[in-house]
Design a protein around this motif. Structure first.
Motif, short mmCIF file in Angstrom:
data_model
loop_
_atom_site.label_atom_id
_atom_site.label_comp_id
_atom_site.label_asym_id
_atom_site.label_seq_id
_atom_site.Cartn_x
_atom_site.Cartn_y
_atom_site.Cartn_z
N ALA A 58 1.78 6.94 3.79
CA ALA A 58 2.24 5.27 3.59
C ALA A 58 3.82 5.18 3.41
O ALA A 58 4.30 4.25 4.15
CB ALA A 58 1.69 4.53 2.16
N LEU A 59 4.42 5.92 2.71
CA LEU A 59 5.78 6.05 2.58
C LEU A 59 6.56 6.23 3.74
O LEU A 59 7.38 5.50 4.25
CB LEU A 59 6.28 7.17 1.36
N ARG A 60 5.80 7.10 4.63
CA ARG A 60 6.77 7.64 5.95
C ARG A 60 6.30 6.54 7.04
O ARG A 60 7.11 6.29 7.87
CB ARG A 60 6.03 8.95 6.28
N TRP A 76 13.18 -7.02 -3.21
CA TRP A 76 12.86 -6.06 -2.23
C TRP A 76 12.83 -4.81 -2.96
O TRP A 76 11.79 -3.96 -2.66
CB TRP A 76 14.14 -6.01 -1.12
N SER A 77 13.76 -4.36 -3.97
CA SER A 77 13.93 -3.14 -4.49
C SER A 77 12.55 -3.21 -5.34
O SER A 77 11.78 -2.21 -5.64
CB SER A 77 14.84 -3.15 -5.64
N GLU A 78 12.02 -4.41 -6.09
CA GLU A 78 10.81 -4.33 -6.85
C GLU A 78 9.59 -4.08 -5.97
O GLU A 78 8.59 -3.49 -6.53
CB GLU A 78 10.83 -6.10 -7.50
N ALA A 79 9.61 -4.66 -4.78
CA ALA A 79 8.43 -4.32 -4.00
C ALA A 79 8.35 -2.85 -3.79
O ALA A 79 7.09 -2.51 -3.52
CB ALA A 79 8.40 -5.07 -2.49
N ILE A 80 9.25 -2.25 -3.56
CA ILE A 80 9.30 -0.62 -3.18
C ILE A 80 9.09 0.00 -4.69
O ILE A 80 8.26 0.93 -4.48
CB ILE A 80 10.84 -0.25 -2.86
N ARG A 81 9.67 -0.52 -5.80
CA ARG A 81 9.25 0.09 -6.95
C ARG A 81 7.53 -0.01 -7.15
O ARG A 81 7.09 1.18 -7.98
CB ARG A 81 10.05 -0.54 -8.03
N ALA A 82 7.16 -1.26 -6.95
CA ALA A 82 5.75 -1.23 -7.16
C ALA A 82 4.83 -0.46 -6.39
O ALA A 82 3.66 0.31 -6.80
CB ALA A 82 5.29 -2.63 -6.86
N GLY A 83 5.26 0.09 -5.09
CA GLY A 83 4.62 1.14 -4.37
C GLY A 83 4.82 2.48 -4.96
O GLY A 83 3.80 3.18 -4.96
N LEU A 84 5.90 2.72 -5.35
CA LEU A 84 6.32 4.20 -6.17
C LEU A 84 5.32 4.13 -7.42
O LEU A 84 4.83 5.12 -8.02
CB LEU A 84 7.69 4.26 -6.24
N ASP A 85 5.40 3.17 -7.99
CA ASP A 85 4.36 3.08 -9.36
C ASP A 85 3.13 3.24 -9.07
O ASP A 85 2.49 4.10 -9.72
CB ASP A 85 4.55 1.53 -9.86
N ALA A 86 2.45 3.05 -7.96
CA ALA A 86 1.21 3.24 -7.48
C ALA A 86 1.01 4.71 -7.18
O ALA A 86 -0.12 5.25 -7.42
CB ALA A 86 0.73 2.35 -6.12
N MET A 87 2.07 5.36 -6.85
CA MET A 87 2.08 6.81 -6.59
C MET A 87 2.05 7.49 -7.65
O MET A 87 1.41 8.53 -7.74
CB MET A 87 3.29 7.12 -5.59
N THR A 106 0.61 -1.14 0.00
CA THR A 106 -0.21 -0.03 0.18
C THR A 106 0.70 1.26 0.13
O THR A 106 0.62 2.26 0.46
CB THR A 106 -0.99 -0.02 1.45
N LEU A 107 2.06 1.15 -0.54
CA LEU A 107 3.03 2.27 -0.73
C LEU A 107 2.48 3.17 -1.90
O LEU A 107 3.20 3.27 -2.66
CB LEU A 107 4.36 1.75 -1.08
N ASP A 108 1.28 3.81 -1.43
CA ASP A 108 0.93 4.63 -2.47
C ASP A 108 0.41 5.99 -2.24
O ASP A 108 -0.37 6.60 -2.80
CB ASP A 108 -0.63 3.99 -2.98
#
Length: 208
Positions: free
Chosen positions: A92-94, A140-151, A86-88
């Motif tokens: 959520a990022l914080r 791990w990086s891909e999971a973070i990237r997916a959240g940033l993609d959602a943003m 839900t890094l969207d």
């Protein structure tokens, strides 16, 4: 000298539980003492199994270490998955940042990252370990990237934002910050690294 065939995955619940117990015990010992400082007898005693059981499930120590790398990768991702999924939003990022910092703070910075510690010990001299660890960091990086993609999709970040580069930067902030936290036994550097990385991400915010 003959080479043992790779053991097959256990087919019973009891077998899987035994193998999982061995891997978890080895992961804890390797995290605390390093791979070189972890012996088969120590794993045997910690897991409450016999040496023959260890060699029933693992060809050798390298094979067990591969399983530990996979275990640590899965553990990190599963612990962070609810937030990474839900890094969207900025909030959520914080929140994810706070989870990473709080985990390190509970140990006064000691221990570092399980994957980072294994990488420091193994990557230079063992290609098989380097490949496995690189795959773990990539996941791990891909999971973070997916959240940033959602943003980006939600209009929080600009469409041209290089989310791949930003995900690498966030992961590098985590790893570097945890190394300094381990040396200093506090989380000040980790907090600073993550805060600067997040501030950089917010420079890519879409116009209001």
């Amino acid at each position: 000298m003959s080479v043992r065939a790779a053991p097959e995955a256990p087919s019973t619940h009891k077998g899987r539980a035994t193998r999982d117990r061995i891997v978890a015990a080895a992961a804890e010992l390797m995290y605390r003492h390093g791979v070189a400082g972890t012996s088969t007898p120590a794993v045997r005693n910690a897991a409450g199994v016999s040496s023959s059981q260890i060699y029933h499930y693992f060809t050798d120590k390298d094979d067990l270490t591969r399983a530990v790398i996979a275990f640590q990768t899965e553990t990190i991702l599963s612990n962070q998955a609810p937030l990474l999924a839900t890094l969207d939003s900025v909030e959520a990022l914080r929140s994810w940042r706070d989870v990473v910092v709080d985990a390190a703070r509970r140990q006064n910075g000691a221990g570092g990252c399980p994957l980072g510690s294994l990488s420091s010990e193994l990557s230079d001299d063992h290609r098989w370990a380097r490949d496995a660890l690189a795959a773990g960091f990539a996941a791990w990086s891909e999971a973070i990237r997916a959240g940033l993609d959602a943003m980006v999709d939600n209009g929080i970040l600009r469409p041209e934002t290089d989310v791949t580069a930003l995900s690498f930067a966030l992961l590098a902030a985590v790893q570097g910050g945890l190394v300094l936290a381990q040396a200093q036994h506090n989380t000040e550097a980790l907090e600073a690294a993550l805060d600067v990385a997040i501030a950089h991400i917010l420079n890519h915010a879409a116009p209001a």
